[in-house]
Design a protein around this motif. Structure first.
Motif, PDB file in Angstrom:
ATOM      1  N   SER A   1      -0.986   2.666   9.322  1.00 43.75           N
ATOM      2  CA  SER A   1      -1.098   1.446   8.511  1.00 43.75           C
ATOM      3  C   SER A   1      -1.050   1.725   7.010  1.00 43.75           C
ATOM      4  O   SER A   1      -1.058   0.787   6.212  1.00 43.75           O
ATOM      5  CB  SER A   1      -2.388   0.708   8.851  1.00 43.75           C
ATOM      6  OG  SER A   1      -3.461   1.505   8.442  1.00 43.75           O
ATOM      7  N   CYS A   2      -1.001   2.984   6.619  1.00 43.46           N
ATOM      8  CA  CYS A   2      -1.013   3.298   5.184  1.00 43.46           C
ATOM      9  C   CYS A   2       0.262   2.770   4.514  1.00 43.46           C
ATOM     10  O   CYS A   2       1.368   3.196   4.862  1.00 43.46           O
ATOM     11  CB  CYS A   2      -1.119   4.812   4.991  1.00 43.46           C
ATOM     12  SG  CYS A   2      -0.910   5.305   3.275  1.00 43.46           S
ATOM     13  N   PRO A   3       0.133   1.855   3.555  1.00 44.46           N
ATOM     14  CA  PRO A   3       1.328   1.266   2.961  1.00 44.46           C
ATOM     15  C   PRO A   3       2.161   2.251   2.140  1.00 44.46           C
ATOM     16  O   PRO A   3       3.341   2.018   1.900  1.00 44.46           O
ATOM     17  CB  PRO A   3       0.768   0.147   2.067  1.00 44.46           C
ATOM     18  CG  PRO A   3      -0.652   0.496   1.842  1.00 44.46           C
ATOM     19  CD  PRO A   3      -1.108   1.295   3.025  1.00 44.46           C
ATOM     20  N   GLY A   4       1.555   3.364   1.723  1.00 43.80           N
ATOM     21  CA  GLY A   4       2.292   4.326   0.905  1.00 43.80           C
ATOM     22  C   GLY A   4       2.742   5.550   1.692  1.00 43.80           C
ATOM     23  O   GLY A   4       3.313   6.466   1.120  1.00 43.80           O
ATOM     24  N   ASN A   5       2.408   5.575   3.000  1.00 36.96           N
ATOM     25  CA  ASN A   5       2.733   6.753   3.804  1.00 36.96           C
ATOM     26  C   ASN A   5       2.154   8.007   3.137  1.00 36.96           C
ATOM     27  O   ASN A   5       2.808   9.037   3.037  1.00 36.96           O
ATOM     28  CB  ASN A   5       4.260   6.856   3.933  1.00 36.96           C
ATOM     29  CG  ASN A   5       4.662   7.677   5.128  1.00 36.96           C
ATOM     30  OD1 ASN A   5       3.843   7.900   6.020  1.00 36.96           O
ATOM     31  ND2 ASN A   5       5.896   8.146   5.136  1.00 36.96           N
TER      32      ASN A   5
ATOM     33  N   ARG B   1       0.161  10.753  -5.027  1.00 34.53           N
ATOM     34  CA  ARG B   1       1.330  10.150  -5.681  1.00 34.53           C
ATOM     35  C   ARG B   1       1.901   8.986  -4.889  1.00 34.53           C
ATOM     36  O   ARG B   1       2.653   8.176  -5.407  1.00 34.53           O
ATOM     37  CB  ARG B   1       2.422  11.219  -5.888  1.00 34.53           C
ATOM     38  CG  ARG B   1       1.984  12.320  -6.832  1.00 34.53           C
ATOM     39  CD  ARG B   1       2.884  13.525  -6.714  1.00 34.53           C
ATOM     40  NE  ARG B   1       2.809  14.136  -5.397  1.00 34.53           N
ATOM     41  CZ  ARG B   1       3.424  15.267  -5.056  1.00 34.53           C
ATOM     42  NH1 ARG B   1       4.155  15.903  -5.954  1.00 34.53           N
ATOM     43  NH2 ARG B   1       3.303  15.761  -3.842  1.00 34.53           N
ATOM     44  N   ARG B   2       1.533   8.899  -3.606  1.00 37.01           N
ATOM     45  CA  ARG B   2       2.030   7.795  -2.780  1.00 37.01           C
ATOM     46  C   ARG B   2       0.915   6.822  -2.400  1.00 37.01           C
ATOM     47  O   ARG B   2       1.149   5.878  -1.657  1.00 37.01           O
ATOM     48  CB  ARG B   2       2.680   8.353  -1.504  1.00 37.01           C
ATOM     49  CG  ARG B   2       3.829   9.315  -1.791  1.00 37.01           C
ATOM     50  CD  ARG B   2       4.780   9.400  -0.623  1.00 37.01           C
ATOM     51  NE  ARG B   2       4.163   9.944   0.568  1.00 37.01           N
ATOM     52  CZ  ARG B   2       4.347  11.195   1.007  1.00 37.01           C
ATOM     53  NH1 ARG B   2       5.138  12.018   0.330  1.00 37.01           N
ATOM     54  NH2 ARG B   2       3.762  11.623   2.086  1.00 37.01           N
ATOM     55  N   CYS B   3      -0.284   7.120  -2.873  1.00 35.09           N
ATOM     56  CA  CYS B   3      -1.444   6.313  -2.469  1.00 35.09           C
ATOM     57  C   CYS B   3      -1.647   5.156  -3.450  1.00 35.09           C
ATOM     58  O   CYS B   3      -1.713   5.353  -4.661  1.00 35.09           O
ATOM     59  CB  CYS B   3      -2.678   7.214  -2.434  1.00 35.09           C
ATOM     60  SG  CYS B   3      -4.208   6.314  -2.214  1.00 35.09           S
ATOM     61  N   LEU B   4      -1.757   3.950  -2.923  1.00 31.56           N
ATOM     62  CA  LEU B   4      -1.882   2.773  -3.797  1.00 31.56           C
ATOM     63  C   LEU B   4      -3.199   2.760  -4.561  1.00 31.56           C
ATOM     64  O   LEU B   4      -3.302   2.119  -5.604  1.00 31.56           O
ATOM     65  CB  LEU B   4      -1.735   1.477  -2.988  1.00 31.56           C
ATOM     66  CG  LEU B   4      -0.427   1.276  -2.222  1.00 31.56           C
ATOM     67  CD1 LEU B   4      -0.262  -0.176  -1.824  1.00 31.56           C
ATOM     68  CD2 LEU B   4       0.791   1.740  -3.017  1.00 31.56           C
ATOM     69  N   SER B   5      -4.176   3.458  -4.047  1.00 29.82           N
ATOM     70  CA  SER B   5      -5.437   3.535  -4.764  1.00 29.82           C
ATOM     71  C   SER B   5      -5.210   4.308  -6.073  1.00 29.82           C
ATOM     72  O   SER B   5      -5.592   3.860  -7.160  1.00 29.82           O
ATOM     73  CB  SER B   5      -6.467   4.233  -3.875  1.00 29.82           C
ATOM     74  OG  SER B   5      -7.716   4.138  -4.457  1.00 29.82           O
TER      75      SER B   5
HETATM   76  S1  SF4 Z   1      -5.938   4.032   0.124  1.00 31.34           S
HETATM   77 FE1  SF4 Z   1      -4.098   5.314  -0.087  1.00 31.34          FE
HETATM   78  S2  SF4 Z   1      -4.133   6.569   1.740  1.00 31.34           S
HETATM   79 FE2  SF4 Z   1      -5.485   4.851   2.170  1.00 31.34          FE
HETATM   80  S3  SF4 Z   1      -4.179   3.315   3.126  1.00 31.34           S
HETATM   81 FE3  SF4 Z   1      -4.201   2.861   0.958  1.00 31.34          FE
HETATM   82  S4  SF4 Z   1      -2.368   3.889   0.188  1.00 31.34           S
HETATM   83 FE4  SF4 Z   1      -2.846   4.811   2.161  1.00 31.34          FE
END
Ligand code: SF4
Ligand code: SF4
Length: 301
Positions: free
Chosen positions: A191-195, A206-210
């Motif tokens: 389910s991670c939107p940024g993979n 670098r791919r995490c939306l947080s």
């Molecule tokens: S916080 Fe980061 S790692 Fe967790 S689901 Fe969101 S984008 Fe993915």
């Protein structure tokens, strides 16, 4: 010389609970195990920390907490739930749950300072600012285990917790490290939107939306979408079965204000620097500054 006798572990735990902490553990201060130190170094070496250059500094301190307090014998890890009773409507631009209340740096530090006074000895309080591997120490202190989503998960309580630590010169019996692992259901990965979940409890920031909505300072590429995530991302925690019945916070400061709960796109787009400072003065959201929040707003669907 102080004649004050140190309290025992049970007394410290009782006091910590009175101060709003849910789980408390004790670990002996020593160097971080080599395997864990190497894992962290590898994560840095491939650039997964993005622009958070502070994570690539003070490795000697990070690997040996005694450098934060030379007399330290014990690290007391305290976890406080931040899961509030009131949450935003899902129609509104979403703010990560941890940032809905008052800035945890302020709230936890105040409470940990009180606890440190109670513990006695020479102490140093850390709340996410010192180079300390806090999830590693939480595992060592028997507080929880690290899930595939990289969150510290407390058995039967989940991961909606802040961690804070007290280093003390007093030696207390250490708790047993947790060897449990998460259910490995893979829901967080799917389910991670940024993979961004790359395995072994590691995230590619670098791919995490947080990271992208909070720490990253640059522009987003044309067409980049945050969905409805304005600040941070809860997805990998929200889908985790360990969070099916979250523990509500007992700290009133972590409940969101009505002002924050009503923030819609129009109100955010009209924020002036003065209003931004007024609304977010005691909020972790000030970290992104008005410019960052407006950049995020533009990337919402
Ligand atoms: S916080 Fe980061 S790692 Fe967790 S689901 Fe969101 S984008 Fe993915
Ligand atoms: S969602 Fe599943 S795989 Fe991910 S941390 Fe939770 S239990 Fe582990």
């Amino acid at each position: 010389m102080s004649l004050k006798q140190s309290p025992c572990k049970d007394e410290i735990i009782a006091e910590a609970k009175r101060l709003g902490f849910y789980k408390i553990g004790f670990a002996k201060v020593r160097s971080v195990e080599k395997a864990s130190a190497s894992q962290y170094a590898d994560w840095i070496s491939v650039g997964c920390h993005g622009e958070m250059s502070y994570l690539d500094r003070y490795h000697d301190v990070r690997n040996n907490p005694q450098q934060l307090l030379p007399s330290a014998k014990t690290i007391i890890v305290c976890a406080a739930s931040y899961y509030p009773a009131k949450k935003q409507s899902i129609e509104l631009p979403q703010i990560a749950t941890y940032a809905l209340g008052r800035d945890y740096h302020e709230v936890l530090r105040e409470r940990l300072m009180l606890l440190a006074d109670f513990v006695g000895g020479e102490t140093r309080v850390c709340v996410d600012t010192a180079p300390l591997r806090e999830r590693y120490w939480a595992v060592q202190a028997g507080v929880g285990f690290v899930g595939r989503n990289s969150q510290l998960i407390i058995p039967d309580a989940g991961s909606y917790f802040f961690l804070g630590e007290i280093l003390t010169s007093i030696e207390f019996p250490a708790d047993t490290p947790l060897t449990q692992s998460c259910l490995e259901c893979g829901r967080c990965v799917d389910s991670c939107p940024g993979n961004a979940i790359i395995g072994n409890g590691a995230i590619d920031a670098r791919r995490c939306l947080s990271y992208l909505t909070i720490e990253y300072k640059g522009d987003f590429p044309e067409g980049f979408s945050l969905g409805n995530r304005l600040y941070g991302c809860d997805e990998c925690q929200a889908v985790c079965p360990h969070n099916s019945t979250p523990i509500f916070t007992s700290i009133p400061d972590f409940e969101p204000s009505d002002e924050l709960l009503s923030l819609d796109k129009k109100t955010i787009s009209e924020l002036t620097p003065e209003l931004f400072s007024m609304i977010f003065r005691h909020s972790a959201i000030k970290r992104t500054k008005l410019m960052g929040l407006l950049r995020n707003l533009k990337a919402l669907d």
